[in-house]
Design an enzyme around this catalytic site. Structure first.
Site, PDB file in Angstrom:
ATOM      1  N   HIS A  47     -19.889  30.919 -93.839  1.00  0.00           N
ATOM      2  CA  HIS A  47     -21.181  31.076 -93.187  1.00  0.00           C
ATOM      3  C   HIS A  47     -21.970  29.776 -93.141  1.00  0.00           C
ATOM      4  CE1 HIS A  47     -20.112  35.261 -93.774  1.00  0.00           C
ATOM      5  NE2 HIS A  47     -20.860  35.467 -92.717  1.00  0.00           N
ATOM      6  N   HIS A  51     -21.453  29.818 -86.984  1.00  0.00           N
ATOM      7  CA  HIS A  51     -20.337  30.638 -87.434  1.00  0.00           C
ATOM      8  C   HIS A  51     -20.330  31.973 -86.690  1.00  0.00           C
ATOM      9  CE1 HIS A  51     -23.665  32.122 -89.953  1.00  0.00           C
ATOM     10  NE2 HIS A  51     -23.006  33.269 -89.971  1.00  0.00           N
ATOM     11  N   ASP A  53     -19.666  36.103 -87.183  1.00  0.00           N
ATOM     12  CA  ASP A  53     -19.495  37.220 -88.108  1.00  0.00           C
ATOM     13  C   ASP A  53     -18.493  38.190 -87.500  1.00  0.00           C
ATOM     14  OD1 ASP A  53     -21.326  36.249 -89.909  1.00  0.00           O
ATOM     15  OD2 ASP A  53     -22.950  37.595 -89.294  1.00  0.00           O
ATOM     16  N   HIS A  57     -17.298  41.893 -91.731  1.00  0.00           N
ATOM     17  CA  HIS A  57     -18.375  41.340 -92.560  1.00  0.00           C
ATOM     18  C   HIS A  57     -19.294  42.461 -93.065  1.00  0.00           C
ATOM     19  CE1 HIS A  57     -21.218  38.536 -94.146  1.00  0.00           C
ATOM     20  NE2 HIS A  57     -22.077  38.591 -93.146  1.00  0.00           N
ATOM     21  N   HIS A 160     -26.969  43.454 -88.334  1.00  0.00           N
ATOM     22  CA  HIS A 160     -25.535  43.302 -88.626  1.00  0.00           C
ATOM     23  C   HIS A 160     -24.782  44.615 -88.401  1.00  0.00           C
ATOM     24  CE1 HIS A 160     -26.284  39.453 -90.856  1.00  0.00           C
ATOM     25  NE2 HIS A 160     -25.045  39.199 -90.435  1.00  0.00           N
TER      26      HIS A 160
END
Length: 169
Positions: A47, A51, A53, A57, A160
């Site tokens: 990270h 980057h 994800d 993750h 996320h």
């Protein structure tokens, strides 16, 4: 078509999310010492800097980075300049033109903080409503101009979970 490199340069003194290992280059072969070539090793936290994800993750049963199709990562993207101060919400995105957008880069005042190696825990983040909006629009890639899509120390990580749970990267 013009191609823009939006990646952060990797340096040992770069801005990092707390707990992320900085990039390290270690030379281990030296022609000056009689080796047939010069060579080095490179390591860093996954990270550090710019980057991606992978869904795994935050979605344990999903795929890791090698399962992200290249077509997700390469292609036209639209940059949305957002004059926000705390977070990006669905309301901040709704008035924009989303026709044909599959990759969205969200530019905020965070961009001005990227050259400062001191982590700012008050960075602008994508809230849950904005993440849901992006998924509903069919966006397959979301780029932000700081080190995370979620608020620092969020107990639930809604952006996320929503984005990676949908298959977006």
């Amino acid at each position: 078509m013009t191609i823009y490199d939006i990646s952060m340069p990797l340096r040992s003194d770069m801005l990092l999310y707390p707990g992320t290992d900085a990039p390290v280059v270690k030379e281990y072969r030296h022609m000056a010492a009689g080796d047939s070539s010069n060579n080095s090793r490179f390591s860093m936290g996954c990270h550090a800097g710019t980057h991606i994800d992978a869904p795994r993750h935050y979605v344990d049963s999903s795929h890791s980075i090698e399962g992200v199709p290249t077509v997700t990562l390469v292609g036209p993207a639209r940059v949305f300049d957002l004059d926000v101060t705390e977070s990006i919400s669905a309301d901040d995105l709704a008035s924009r033109d989303w026709d044909g957008v599959t990759r969205a880069l969200l530019r905020t005042p965070n961009s001005e903080r990227l050259s400062d190696p001191t982590f700012n825990p008050s960075f602008i983040y994508v809230d849950g409503s904005a993440a849901e909006f992006l998924v509903e629009k069919g966006v397959i890639l979301v780029g932000v101009d700081y080190l995370s899509v979620d608020q620092y120390r969020s107990p639930t990580h809604p952006a996320h979970h929503t984005l990676l749970g949908s298959g977006s990267s």
